[in-house]
Design a protein around this motif. Structure first.
Motif: not given
Length: 241
Positions: A84, A86-88, A129, A131-133, A138
Motif C-alpha cells: 500500500d 503512496y501512489t501520488f 508515479p 500510480a502507473a506501476y 510496486k
C-alpha cells in the motif's frame, strides 16, 4: 533475532493465533506456511506492531514489541502481500521518504537505491508515479524500501506474488545474501516449492495453531514439503472432528 512466546490474538470469540511459539535466529530464512485464514498475516502484523495481541510476548533482538515498539520497528522491515504505497509519489520520492523516516544518510541511501533498483531493473522507472506501476513493480519498490535502512529482521507476506521469474530469482538471491550477512527473514508463502528450496526452517500453521516446525529436513524428511503439508492438514482436520 525473533522470539515469539505463547502468542494469542483474538477476534471476538475466535483465536486467530492460538498460543504460538517460534524462534527465528540470525542468518535464518524461516518460512511460514498455512492455508488462507490460518493466522499467518495476523502473526506478521502482530510482530511489526500493527496489531495488538491479548497474550504472549514477542521480542526482536531481545527487545519487547509490546514495551518498546519504536525500538523494534527501527530494527525491522515489513513487506505486506499487497504493498500500500503512496501512489501520488514517484518511485524515487517514495524511497527518499522512507530513507528520511529512518534517518539514512544521503550517501548510504544513494548506494542502496542504485544497487537494488539496478538488481530489479527498476532504475528507469523510478521517475514515474507509483500510480502507473504494475503490481510487480510496486512489489519491487516495497522490497527496495525495506532494505534501505539495513534492518536486522525482514517480515514478508507472500513476497513472490506478482513477481516475474527474473524478479523472483533476484529476490531469492537478495534474501540469501541478507541472511548471510547476519539478518533474519520470516515470510509467509503458498509457493511450497520455493519454501522447500529457499528456507532453512519452516513452520506450518492451521487454524491459528502451530502444527509442526523445525529445519526443512526435520519437517519433511524424505517427502516433499507439499506432501507433508497436505498430510498434516488432513491429520489436523480429522483430529478436530
Amino acid at each position: 533475532m525473533l522470539r515469539i512466546t505463547n502468542l494469542t490474538k483474538t477476534y471476538g470469540n475466535k483465536n486467530a493465533v492460538d498460543n504460538l511459539s517460534l524462534h527465528i535466529q540470525k542468518g535464518e530464512i524461516f518460512g511460514f506456511i498455512g492455508h488462507n485464514g490460518a493466522g499467518k498475516t495476523t502473526t506478521l502484523k502482530a510482530i511489526c506492531g500493527i496489531l495488538q495481541f491479548e497474550k504472549g510476548e514477542i521480542r526482536i533482538d531481545g527487545v519487547s514489541v509490546a514495551k518498546d515498539p519504536i525500538a523494534c520497528k527501527k530494527m525491522l522491515a515489513y513487506i505486506p502481500d499487497n504493498p500500500d504505497l503512496y501512489t501520488f509519489m514517484t518511485g524515487i520520492q517514495y524511497l527518499h521518504f522512507v530513507a528520511d523516516i529512518y534517518g539514512v544518510s544521503a550517501d548510504k541511501r544513494q548506494e542502496k537505491i542504485r544497487h537494488f533498483a539496478d538488481a530489479f531493473s527498476l532504475t528507469q522507472d523510478l521517475a514515474q508515479p507509483i500510480a502507473a506501476y504494475s503490481h510487480g513493480m510496486k512489489q519491487k519498490l516495497a522490497v527496495i524500501s525495506a532494505l534501505i535502512h539495513e534492518p536486522k529482521l525482514i517480515l514478508m507476506d507472500e513476497p513472490f506474488v506478482g513477481l516475474d521469474p527474473k524478479a523472483a530469482h533476484t529476490l531469492k538471491e537478495i534474501m540469501r545474501e541478507f541472511c548471510k550477512q547476519g539478518g533474519a527473514i520470516f515470510f509467509s508463502t503458498h509457493v511450497l516449492e520455493v519454501a522447500e528450496k529457499l528456507c532453512d526452517k519452516v513452520a506450518i500453521i492451521k487454524g491459528g495453531k502451530l502444527i509442526k516446525a523445525g529445519t526443512m529436513d526435520e519437517v519433511k524428511g524424505d517427502d516433499s514439503l507439499e506432501e507433508v503439508f497436505l498430510e498434516l492438514e488432513n491429520d489436523h482436520a480429522e483430529s478436530l472432528t
